[in-house]
Design an enzyme around this catalytic site. Structure first.
Site, PDB file in Angstrom:
ATOM      1  N   ALA A 126      39.788  36.852  41.737  1.00  0.00           N
ATOM      2  CA  ALA A 126      38.755  36.885  41.043  1.00  0.00           C
ATOM      3  C   ALA A 126      37.924  37.665  40.785  1.00  0.00           C
ATOM      4  O   ALA A 126      36.783  38.226  39.938  1.00  0.00           O
ATOM      5  CB  ALA A 126      37.639  35.759  41.577  1.00  0.00           C
ATOM      6  N   ASN A 191      38.143  34.791  50.624  1.00  0.00           N
ATOM      7  CA  ASN A 191      38.815  34.965  49.514  1.00  0.00           C
ATOM      8  C   ASN A 191      38.324  37.212  49.214  1.00  0.00           C
ATOM      9  O   ASN A 191      39.098  37.964  49.165  1.00  0.00           O
ATOM     10  CB  ASN A 191      39.916  34.792  48.499  1.00  0.00           C
ATOM     11  CG  ASN A 191      40.551  33.570  49.358  1.00  0.00           C
ATOM     12  OD1 ASN A 191      40.961  34.149  49.795  1.00  0.00           O
ATOM     13  ND2 ASN A 191      40.062  32.184  48.995  1.00  0.00           N
ATOM     14  N   HIS A 219      30.741  38.205  40.454  1.00  0.00           N
ATOM     15  CA  HIS A 219      30.704  39.283  42.033  1.00  0.00           C
ATOM     16  C   HIS A 219      30.178  41.051  41.421  1.00  0.00           C
ATOM     17  O   HIS A 219      30.410  41.106  40.333  1.00  0.00           O
ATOM     18  CB  HIS A 219      31.512  38.768  42.093  1.00  0.00           C
ATOM     19  CG  HIS A 219      32.052  38.172  42.730  1.00  0.00           C
ATOM     20  ND1 HIS A 219      32.455  37.428  43.513  1.00  0.00           N
ATOM     21  CD2 HIS A 219      33.410  36.999  42.483  1.00  0.00           C
ATOM     22  CE1 HIS A 219      32.497  35.902  44.020  1.00  0.00           C
ATOM     23  NE2 HIS A 219      33.112  35.799  43.213  1.00  0.00           N
TER      24      HIS A 219
HETATM   25  N1  LIG Z   1      42.257  35.317  45.800  1.00  0.00           N
HETATM   26  C1  LIG Z   1      41.270  35.198  44.925  1.00  0.00           C
HETATM   27  O1  LIG Z   1      40.616  35.445  44.409  1.00  0.00           O
HETATM   28  C2  LIG Z   1      41.491  33.163  45.574  1.00  0.00           C
HETATM   29  C3  LIG Z   1      40.106  32.678  43.914  1.00  0.00           C
HETATM   30  C4  LIG Z   1      40.767  31.671  44.442  1.00  0.00           C
HETATM   31  C5  LIG Z   1      40.862  30.390  45.137  1.00  0.00           C
HETATM   32  N2  LIG Z   1      41.390  31.755  46.135  1.00  0.00           N
HETATM   33  C6  LIG Z   1      42.372  30.483  47.189  1.00  0.00           C
HETATM   34  O2  LIG Z   1      43.539  30.248  46.259  1.00  0.00           O
HETATM   35  C7  LIG Z   1      44.016  28.369  46.861  1.00  0.00           C
HETATM   36  C8  LIG Z   1      43.942  27.696  46.191  1.00  0.00           C
HETATM   37  O3  LIG Z   1      42.799  27.400  45.677  1.00  0.00           O
HETATM   38  P1  LIG Z   1      42.987  25.953  44.178  1.00  0.00           P
HETATM   39  O4  LIG Z   1      41.506  26.175  43.738  1.00  0.00           O
HETATM   40  O5  LIG Z   1      44.068  26.021  43.576  1.00  0.00           O
HETATM   41  O6  LIG Z   1      42.714  25.085  44.859  1.00  0.00           O
HETATM   42  P2  LIG Z   1      42.416  23.247  44.536  1.00  0.00           P
HETATM   43  O7  LIG Z   1      41.848  22.872  45.668  1.00  0.00           O
HETATM   44  O8  LIG Z   1      42.771  23.106  43.536  1.00  0.00           O
HETATM   45  O9  LIG Z   1      43.804  23.349  45.438  1.00  0.00           O
HETATM   46  C9  LIG Z   1      44.825  23.291  46.406  1.00  0.00           C
HETATM   47  C10 LIG Z   1      45.801  22.561  46.756  1.00  0.00           C
HETATM   48  O10 LIG Z   1      46.403  23.301  47.910  1.00  0.00           O
HETATM   49  C11 LIG Z   1      47.172  21.521  48.195  1.00  0.00           C
HETATM   50  N3  LIG Z   1      46.961  22.017  50.193  1.00  0.00           N
HETATM   51  C12 LIG Z   1      45.967  21.818  50.930  1.00  0.00           C
HETATM   52  N4  LIG Z   1      46.351  22.746  52.164  1.00  0.00           N
HETATM   53  C13 LIG Z   1      47.488  22.171  51.710  1.00  0.00           C
HETATM   54  C14 LIG Z   1      48.688  22.190  53.181  1.00  0.00           C
HETATM   55  N5  LIG Z   1      48.335  22.879  54.044  1.00  0.00           N
HETATM   56  N6  LIG Z   1      50.386  22.899  52.299  1.00  0.00           N
HETATM   57  C15 LIG Z   1      50.789  21.529  51.227  1.00  0.00           C
HETATM   58  N7  LIG Z   1      48.965  21.828  50.949  1.00  0.00           N
HETATM   59  C16 LIG Z   1      48.127  21.849  50.603  1.00  0.00           C
HETATM   60  C17 LIG Z   1      45.643  20.680  48.284  1.00  0.00           C
HETATM   61  O11 LIG Z   1      46.438  19.216  48.104  1.00  0.00           O
HETATM   62  C18 LIG Z   1      45.503  20.809  46.418  1.00  0.00           C
HETATM   63  O12 LIG Z   1      45.806  20.132  45.660  1.00  0.00           O
HETATM   64  C19 LIG Z   1      42.341  28.073  47.911  1.00  0.00           C
HETATM   65  O13 LIG Z   1      43.185  28.937  49.448  1.00  0.00           O
HETATM   66  C20 LIG Z   1      41.284  29.037  47.516  1.00  0.00           C
HETATM   67  O14 LIG Z   1      40.674  29.312  48.679  1.00  0.00           O
HETATM   68  C21 LIG Z   1      41.881  32.435  46.308  1.00  0.00           C
END
Ligand SMILES: NC(=O)c1ccc[n+]([C@@H]2O[C@H](COP(=O)([O-])OP(=O)(O)OC[C@H]3O[C@@H](n4cnc5c(N)ncnc54)[C@H](O)[C@@H]3O)[C@@H](O)[C@H]2O)c1
Length: 270
Positions: A126, A191, A219
């Site tokens: 992001a 993150n 950010h």
């Molecule tokens: N690196 C970055 O810049 C950045 C930016 C945004 C989000 N993220 C991270 O990426 C991840 C996904 O984000 P998102 O917006 O798609 O989230 P989201 O909540 O929309 O989707 C996450 C999905 O993963 C599933 N899930 C959760 N824990 C699980 C597990 N242990 N095993 C299998 N499935 C599981 C959930 O049921 C959900 O469907 C999060 O951890 C978020 O913090 C990172």
């Protein structure tokens, strides 16, 4: 390239969409989510040229023989699956970067990658500017500051109340301090802090602002290196399905996969 996705939420859906539209020259072979019905839901709109395995556990998921796995689920998913996947020699794109602030898990992931001769890719996500931060690191980085601005709805009400901000009606600085403290109080920011910390070798100093009127996740990053001073401001539209996730984050993953799947003689950026 055969791709498996763990997590069928906001980020997983954008990646699947890019494969479905042919933007990525990749074959989706497996999906896993703690709620498999979420995978089925995404697959309904997915134009598949092959069978996609929807899995409940890792053993089944690995039977799909992915060459690259995108972890877009949670920090728990990183703990439970990523070292095992790397041990199998399968590369991983890791989104829940905050998990790597745990030194024990960080070491476990690095060791597993070495053992399996596999790679862990951490996309810029992001934010922006990770390329320059990495380039500056060998000459020394003195200070990294992150200022995040989000709608008050992005924060846990109970945490806000504990910090004395029960009612936020205008722009309010709700936190200032070490990144290690910020990530415990505000996991939604974890993150970005972790990616900056891993790229720079410095734990960022963090300021967080909330306002009920903000419609973007913003950010601002300031880096003071020995030979450059960098200021980056990113104004992100939130993903419609998950307002905590900026739309730029999955786009950054799509770009990374494109780089990995389409070798070209011209490489832009570092
Ligand atoms: N690196 C970055 O810049 C950045 C930016 C945004 C989000 N993220 C991270 O990426 C991840 C996904 O984000 P998102 O917006 O798609 O989230 P989201 O909540 O929309 O989707 C996450 C999905 O993963 C599933 N899930 C959760 N824990 C699980 C597990 N242990 N095993 C299998 N499935 C599981 C959930 O049921 C959900 O469907 C999060 O951890 C978020 O913090 C990172």
């Amino acid at each position: 390239m055969r791709i498996g996705v763990i997590g069928c939420g906001a980020i997983g859906s954008v990646i699947m969409n890019a494969i479905s539209r042919g933007e990525l020259k990749a074959e989706l072979v497996g999906l896993m989510d703690i709620y498999p019905e979420k995978c089925e839901g995404l697959l309904r709109d997915f134009v598949a040229k092959n069978e996609v395995l929807v899995c409940r556990d890792l053993e089944e998921f690995l039977k799909a023989r992915p060459q690259l796995v995108v972890e877009a689920a949670s920090q728990q998913a990183v703990r439970d699956y990523v070292p095992k996947i790397l041990n199998e020699g399968i590369d991983v794109v890791l989104l829940s970067v905050g998990a790597l602030l745990d030194e024990g898990l960080y070491n476990e992931v690095v060791e597993a990658a070495k053992r399996g001769n596999a790679k862990v890719y951490i996309p810029t996500g992001a934010i922006a500017g990770i390329d320059a931060i990495k380039a500056l690191k060998p000459l020394g980085i003195k200070r990294v500051v992150l200022r995040s601005y989000k709608n008050v709805k992005a924060f846990d009400r109970e945490v806000l109340r504990r910090l004395g901000f029960s009612e936020v009606k205008e722009t309010t600085k709700i936190f200032e301090g070490e990144g290690t403290v910020a990530v415990k109080l505000f996991p939604a920011n974890v993150n970005v802090v972790a990616t900056l910390a891993l790229a720079s070798g410095k734990i960022p100093w963090v300021e967080i602002y909330a306002d009920p009127k903000y419609d973007k996740n913003v950010h601002e990053i300031e880096v003071e290196g020995e030979v450059s001073r960098i200021c980056v401001r990113v104004e992100n539209v939130p993903h419609p399905d998950n307002p905590r996730t900026s739309y730029l984050a999955p786009l950054s993953v799509v770009r990374l996969i494109k780089q990995l799947t389409e070798g070209s003689g011209l490489v832009i950026g570092t």
